[in-house]
Design a protein around this motif. Structure first.
Motif, short mmCIF file in Angstrom:
data_model
loop_
_atom_site.label_atom_id
_atom_site.label_comp_id
_atom_site.label_asym_id
_atom_site.label_seq_id
_atom_site.Cartn_x
_atom_site.Cartn_y
_atom_site.Cartn_z
N SER A 152 0.80 -1.24 0.00
CA SER A 152 0.00 0.00 0.00
C SER A 152 0.83 1.28 0.00
CB SER A 152 -0.97 0.01 1.20
OG SER A 152 -1.85 -1.09 1.13
N PHE A 153 2.06 1.21 -0.48
CA PHE A 153 2.87 2.42 -0.68
C PHE A 153 2.67 2.89 -2.12
CE2 PHE A 153 4.88 0.69 3.04
CZ PHE A 153 5.37 1.78 3.75
N PHE A 154 1.76 3.85 -2.31
CA PHE A 154 1.47 4.38 -3.63
C PHE A 154 1.91 5.84 -3.69
CE2 PHE A 154 -1.68 0.99 -3.05
CZ PHE A 154 -1.46 0.23 -4.19
N ILE A 155 2.60 6.18 -4.76
CA ILE A 155 3.19 7.51 -4.86
C ILE A 155 2.12 8.59 -5.03
CG2 ILE A 155 3.49 7.59 -7.38
CD1 ILE A 155 6.03 8.73 -4.67
N ASP A 156 0.91 8.22 -5.49
CA ASP A 156 -0.13 9.22 -5.73
C ASP A 156 -1.16 9.28 -4.61
OD1 ASP A 156 -1.15 6.75 -6.27
OD2 ASP A 156 -2.02 7.25 -8.23
N ASP A 157 -0.91 8.58 -3.49
CA ASP A 157 -1.80 8.70 -2.34
C ASP A 157 -1.76 10.13 -1.78
OD1 ASP A 157 -2.74 6.17 -2.48
OD2 ASP A 157 -1.54 5.37 -0.82
N GLN A 158 -2.88 10.55 -1.18
CA GLN A 158 -2.98 11.93 -0.74
C GLN A 158 -1.92 12.31 0.28
OE1 GLN A 158 -6.84 13.02 0.71
NE2 GLN A 158 -6.25 15.11 1.25
N ASP A 159 -1.68 11.44 1.27
CA ASP A 159 -0.71 11.79 2.31
C ASP A 159 0.71 11.83 1.75
OD1 ASP A 159 -0.68 9.07 1.90
OD2 ASP A 159 -0.51 8.53 4.01
N VAL A 160 0.98 11.02 0.72
CA VAL A 160 2.31 11.02 0.10
C VAL A 160 2.52 12.30 -0.70
CG1 VAL A 160 3.89 9.83 -1.47
CG2 VAL A 160 2.37 8.51 0.02
N THR A 161 1.55 12.63 -1.55
CA THR A 161 1.68 13.85 -2.34
C THR A 161 1.72 15.09 -1.45
OG1 THR A 161 -0.74 13.92 -2.62
CG2 THR A 161 0.55 12.85 -4.36
N GLN A 162 0.99 15.04 -0.34
CA GLN A 162 1.02 16.17 0.59
C GLN A 162 2.38 16.32 1.26
OE1 GLN A 162 -2.24 16.13 3.37
NE2 GLN A 162 -1.52 17.92 4.48
N ALA A 163 3.04 15.18 1.54
CA ALA A 163 4.37 15.23 2.15
C ALA A 163 5.38 15.90 1.22
CB ALA A 163 4.83 13.81 2.50
N PHE A 164 5.20 15.69 -0.09
CA PHE A 164 6.13 16.27 -1.07
C PHE A 164 5.72 17.67 -1.50
CE2 PHE A 164 6.83 11.64 -2.44
CZ PHE A 164 7.86 11.50 -1.53
N SER A 165 4.49 18.08 -1.16
CA SER A 165 3.98 19.37 -1.62
C SER A 165 4.86 20.52 -1.13
CB SER A 165 2.54 19.55 -1.11
OG SER A 165 2.04 20.81 -1.48
N GLY A 166 5.32 21.30 -2.06
CA GLY A 166 6.13 22.47 -1.73
C GLY A 166 7.56 22.17 -1.34
N PHE A 167 7.93 20.88 -1.32
CA PHE A 167 9.29 20.54 -0.87
C PHE A 167 10.35 21.17 -1.78
CE2 PHE A 167 13.05 17.79 -1.00
CZ PHE A 167 13.39 17.75 0.34
N SER A 168 10.16 21.05 -3.08
CA SER A 168 11.16 21.58 -4.02
C SER A 168 11.33 23.09 -3.85
CB SER A 168 10.76 21.25 -5.47
OG SER A 168 10.74 19.86 -5.67
N ASN A 169 10.21 23.80 -3.68
CA ASN A 169 10.30 25.26 -3.51
C ASN A 169 11.01 25.61 -2.21
OD1 ASN A 169 8.96 25.82 -5.90
ND2 ASN A 169 6.93 25.84 -4.93
#
Length: 327
Positions: A152-169
């Motif tokens: 159940s480790f999916f890259i497009d899950d909401q909590d995963v995408t939220q963890a990466f949100s804004g990281f690059s910036n």
């Protein structure tokens, strides 16, 4: 035929094996490196294929002969002495590893690395690049690893995408290494939370000295990644002390910088999955090494270090820049 008998014919980035040994004696016998284990009524010898090995970690209850060290050095195998379970590292020649000294090391990469290292701004840019590549590698691994998807480790899950949100910036806007370390720490904390939710390890708290399986597996897997990073730097001839992020208090911090490229992608999720499955330490180790090979972790380390070292390359002193010309 000469290549077939050359102990360095297999490039380090293509080697398949890391060994962690406990309660045994490592020795040279009949032109091979073996480790000896003693049962109640018999002694058993096991061969180590040194030409296809990057690192040997010697844990509790081990000894090694000079002849074995000589053969391991001739094959370019790094040796580390550690406590039980592969942690912590206890002894070293330079920082944390006994590195082979029987040959010349290349100068092109260390010269390229030092050409930017003394400039704080350039050093920060390399640190930022490593953080961005770390996330790219994680997203790539999680998006194609079927075993992780089964857990159940999916890259497009909401909590995963939220963890990466804004990281690059956030990484791009960081003004110094301290800010970058805080951004990194917050991301890792979020990834721990994701892994806890997927594996139902509700009481998990990250503690390096804790005896629970998840913490022990994280420690062990991290040290395996350190072995790959140390090998990469040794092959390219870059000293461990010239770190871009972790170098304030640790002389060997560049090993940690390079290991971070792959730790979150592979070690972190599988430490929790294997803890949930109540795997043994050996089973966990086999799983991690298999995933390092499957996702070409060491190739990725070589690629990133070489790329950054040659941003401002010195005048070439010899032919070729590939790993093959170094090792």
């Amino acid at each position: 035929m000469e290549q077939l008998t050359d102990l360095k014919a297999i490039l380090h980035s293509k080697r398949a094996n890391i060994y962690y040994l406990e309660k045994c004696r490592v020795m040279q016998k009949d032109g091979r490196v073996l480790y000896l284990t003693e049962a109640k009524e018999e002694q058993l010898y096991w061969n180590i294929p040194i030409a296809n090995t990057t690192v040997v970690l010697l844990g509790t209850g081990t000894s090694i002969t000079q002849a074995a060290v000589r053969m391991l050095a001739s094959a370019g195998v790094l040796i580390g002495f550690s406590g039980g379970g592969g942690t912590p590292l206890l002894a070293a020649s330079e920082i944390e590893w006994f590195t082979p000294q029987s040959e010349y090391r290349p100068t092109e990469y260390v010269q390229g690395w030092l050409s930017f290292w003394f400039d704080e701004a350039k050093r920060l840019q390399v640190a930022k690049h490593f953080q961005l590549m770390r996330i790219n590698y994680l997203q790539n691994v999680w998006s194609k690893d079927r075993d992780l998807k089964n857990e159940s480790f999916f890259i497009d899950d909401q909590d995963v995408t939220q963890a990466f949100s804004g990281f690059s910036n956030k990484v791009e806007q960081a003004n110094n290494v301290t800010e970058l370390l805080l951004i990194e720490a917050q991301l890792t904390k979020n990834l721990y939370k994701i892994a806890v939710n997927r594996t139902q390890q509700k009481d998990f708290v990250r503690n390096y000295d804790s005896a629970d399986s998840a913490n022990a597996f994280l420690n062990h897997g991290n040290y395996l990644a350190y072995g790959l990073a140390a090998t990469t730097l040794w092959v390219l001839g870059i000293p461990h002390g010239f770190a871009v992020m972790h170098g304030k208090t640790r002389r060997g911090a560049l090993v940690f910088d390079i290991a971070d490229l792959v730790k979150d992608a592979i070690v972190l999720p599988w430490a929790f999955v294997c803890a949930k499955e109540k795997m043994s330490e050996q089973e966990f180790r086999q799983q991690i090494l298999q995933k390092f090979t499957e996702h070409k972790a060491m190739d990725f380390m070589f690629e990133q270090v070489k790329q950054q070292a040659l941003q401002n390359p010195p005048v070439p002193l010899g032919k070729g820049r590939g790993e093959g010309s170094q090792s």
